[in-house]
Write a protein that holds these residues in place. Sequence first.
Motif, PDB file in Angstrom:
ATOM      1  N   GLU A 367       0.832  -1.204   0.000  1.00 34.46           N
ATOM      2  CA  GLU A 367       0.000   0.000   0.000  1.00 34.46           C
ATOM      3  C   GLU A 367       0.869   1.258   0.000  1.00 34.46           C
ATOM      4  OE1 GLU A 367      -4.002   1.676   0.275  1.00 34.46           O
ATOM      5  OE2 GLU A 367      -3.327  -0.395   0.023  1.00 34.46           O
ATOM      6  N   LYS A 371       1.275   4.194  -2.975  1.00 33.99           N
ATOM      7  CA  LYS A 371       0.971   5.602  -2.739  1.00 33.99           C
ATOM      8  C   LYS A 371       2.186   6.516  -2.923  1.00 33.99           C
ATOM      9  CE  LYS A 371      -3.068   4.907   0.161  1.00 33.99           C
ATOM     10  NZ  LYS A 371      -3.725   5.162   1.463  1.00 33.99           N
ATOM     11  N   TYR A 376       0.613   6.982  -9.033  1.00 33.39           N
ATOM     12  CA  TYR A 376      -0.460   7.214  -8.069  1.00 33.39           C
ATOM     13  C   TYR A 376      -0.599   8.707  -7.769  1.00 33.39           C
ATOM     14  CZ  TYR A 376      -3.186   6.939  -3.725  1.00 33.39           C
ATOM     15  OH  TYR A 376      -4.152   7.107  -2.767  1.00 33.39           O
ATOM     16  N   LYS A 380      -3.824  11.039  -8.560  1.00 29.81           N
ATOM     17  CA  LYS A 380      -4.483  11.717  -7.440  1.00 29.81           C
ATOM     18  C   LYS A 380      -4.646  13.211  -7.732  1.00 29.81           C
ATOM     19  CE  LYS A 380      -5.984   9.640  -3.730  1.00 29.81           C
ATOM     20  NZ  LYS A 380      -7.373   9.891  -3.280  1.00 29.81           N
ATOM     21  N   PRO A 385     -10.760   8.996  -8.856  1.00 32.68           N
ATOM     22  CA  PRO A 385     -11.197   8.340  -7.615  1.00 32.68           C
ATOM     23  C   PRO A 385     -10.266   7.195  -7.205  1.00 32.68           C
ATOM     24  CG  PRO A 385     -13.056   8.652  -9.116  1.00 32.68           C
ATOM     25  CD  PRO A 385     -11.825   9.002  -9.873  1.00 32.68           C
ATOM     26  N   GLU A 386     -10.178   6.963  -5.880  1.00 32.60           N
ATOM     27  CA  GLU A 386      -9.286   5.934  -5.332  1.00 32.60           C
ATOM     28  C   GLU A 386      -9.569   4.552  -5.899  1.00 32.60           C
ATOM     29  OE1 GLU A 386      -6.200   4.652  -2.707  1.00 32.60           O
ATOM     30  OE2 GLU A 386      -6.913   6.693  -3.027  1.00 32.60           O
ATOM     31  N   ASP A 387     -10.846   4.189  -6.002  1.00 29.23           N
ATOM     32  CA  ASP A 387     -11.171   2.857  -6.509  1.00 29.23           C
ATOM     33  C   ASP A 387     -10.775   2.684  -7.972  1.00 29.23           C
ATOM     34  OD1 ASP A 387     -13.105   4.739  -7.200  1.00 29.23           O
ATOM     35  OD2 ASP A 387     -14.679   3.235  -7.442  1.00 29.23           O
ATOM     36  N   MET A 388     -10.856   3.783  -8.745  1.00 27.97           N
ATOM     37  CA  MET A 388     -10.431   3.734 -10.143  1.00 27.97           C
ATOM     38  C   MET A 388      -8.916   3.592 -10.251  1.00 27.97           C
ATOM     39  SD  MET A 388     -12.916   3.688 -12.246  1.00 27.97           S
ATOM     40  CE  MET A 388     -12.032   4.113 -13.755  1.00 27.97           C
ATOM     41  N   ARG A 390      -6.950   2.097  -8.176  1.00 27.32           N
ATOM     42  CA  ARG A 390      -6.582   0.714  -7.848  1.00 27.32           C
ATOM     43  C   ARG A 390      -6.894  -0.238  -9.004  1.00 27.32           C
ATOM     44  NH1 ARG A 390      -5.399  -0.022  -2.486  1.00 27.32           N
ATOM     45  NH2 ARG A 390      -5.736   1.822  -1.171  1.00 27.32           N
ATOM     46  N   LYS A 391      -7.943   0.055  -9.743  1.00 28.51           N
ATOM     47  CA  LYS A 391      -8.266  -0.791 -10.909  1.00 28.51           C
ATOM     48  C   LYS A 391      -7.262  -0.590 -12.037  1.00 28.51           C
ATOM     49  CE  LYS A 391     -13.262  -1.057 -10.151  1.00 28.51           C
ATOM     50  NZ  LYS A 391     -14.598  -0.660 -10.665  1.00 28.51           N
TER      51      LYS A 391
END
Length: 392
Positions: A367, A371, A376, A380, A385-388, A390-391
Motif C-alpha cells: 500500500e 501511494k 499514483y 491523485k 477516484p481511489e477505486d479507479m 486501484r483498478k
Amino acid sequence: MSKKITTDKRFFLKWFWILFAFPFAFMFLLLFLISVGLMGFMPSFKELENPQSNLASEIYSADGVMLGTYYIHNRSNVRFEDLSPHLVNALVATEDVRFENHSGVDVRSMFRVIVKNVLGGNRSAGGGSTISQQLAKNLFDRPENPNIFKMVIVKLKEWVTAAKLERNYTKNEIIAMYLNTVDFGSHAFGIKSAAKTYFNTSPDSLKIEEAAILVGMLKAPSWFNPVRNPERAINRREVVLNQMRRYGYITNEMYDSIRNVPLDMSRFRVQDQNSGLATYFRESLRLNLIEWCKTKIKPDGEPYNIYKDGLKIYTTIDSRMQKYAEEAVDEHMGKDLQPAFFNHWKGHKNAPFGHDVSQKDITRLMELSMKRSERYIRLKKADVPEDMIRKI
C-alpha cells in the motif's frame, strides 16, 4: 450584307478571344495575389530556408556511433550525398519522372491527370504533384477540413511555393529536403529514421529492394507498411521496381531477380528511449540536458529544446565497451543471478518477503509503495477516484 457579316465575324472573334484569354488572365492574377501574400500566409525565403520542423537531438559515443535520440518527432536531416542512388532513382521513377525537366509544376503531368483521372475515370493514372509540390505541402500545414475554394487556393499556394523552392535550391537539395520531411510511420520521420527503423541501416546503404519498399510507402505509410501489411508492401514494391525498369534505372534481368527477393523485416525495430545502447545513461543525461537548456539561448531568443532543435551531443562512452558490458550483464542476470534468485525463494509462501513477515505487514508495505509511486501521485492530482486508481 457583306459588311454586316464581316462586322458580326469580328464581334464573334473578339468575344471568342476574350473568353479564351479570361481563364488564363484570371489564373495569372490569382497566382500573383497569392505570391505577394494577399490571399493568406505565404512563406518567405528565410522561412523556406529554415522550416519549423521538429528535429531529434542525437547522442553520439566517443567512437562516433549514434547511441539514441531525444525527440517529439524522430527526425534527423541528411544531405543528398548521404542518400543511396537506388533510393533517388526509385523516388524519381515513381513520384516524378520528369523531375529534372520542370520548374516545380509539371503542366504536362497535370493535364495527363485531368484527362485520364477526371475525364477518363482511370484512377490508376497517378497524381500530378511533383516532388517539389509534395515538399511544399510537407513544409507547411494545410487547414483542417477546407472547402473546395480553400482547397484550390491551398493547391495554388503549393504551386507558388514549389516554384520558389526550384528557384532557390538545386534539384539534389530538393530531393534531400523532401525525404527529410516524409512520415514513414512507426515513429520514423524522415529517411534517416526510416532506414534505421525498418532495415537497421543508413540511407546511403539501402539496397534496391529496401529503397523500393520505403518509396512505395510514401503513397500511404500505414496501408503499405511492410510489418503490418507485408502483402500490400510487396505489391507496392513491385510497382516501384516496374517504374524503375520502365525508365531505365534497372535492367529486365535485375527486375526479374529483385522482384523475387523475399521481404525480410527481421531488423525492424521502433526507435525509442528503450532501444539502443546505454539507455540508463541516456536518461540521466537527458535530465542534465534539460537543466542545461534552460540557461542556453538560441539566436531567436528562445532557450534550446533537446526534443526539437536537432542538437548533436557527444559523450565519452565507447560504444564497443558499452556493448560488451551490457552483454555481460544480460548473461549474468539471465543465466546466473535470476535462476539463483528463483531457486532461493522457491517454496517460500511470502516470497520475495521473509518468512517472518506477516500478511498484514506485506499488505501495508504494498500500500505504501503504491501511494509513493509517481503514477499514483499523478492520478491523485488529476482527481481520479481511489477505486479507479486501484483498478488501473
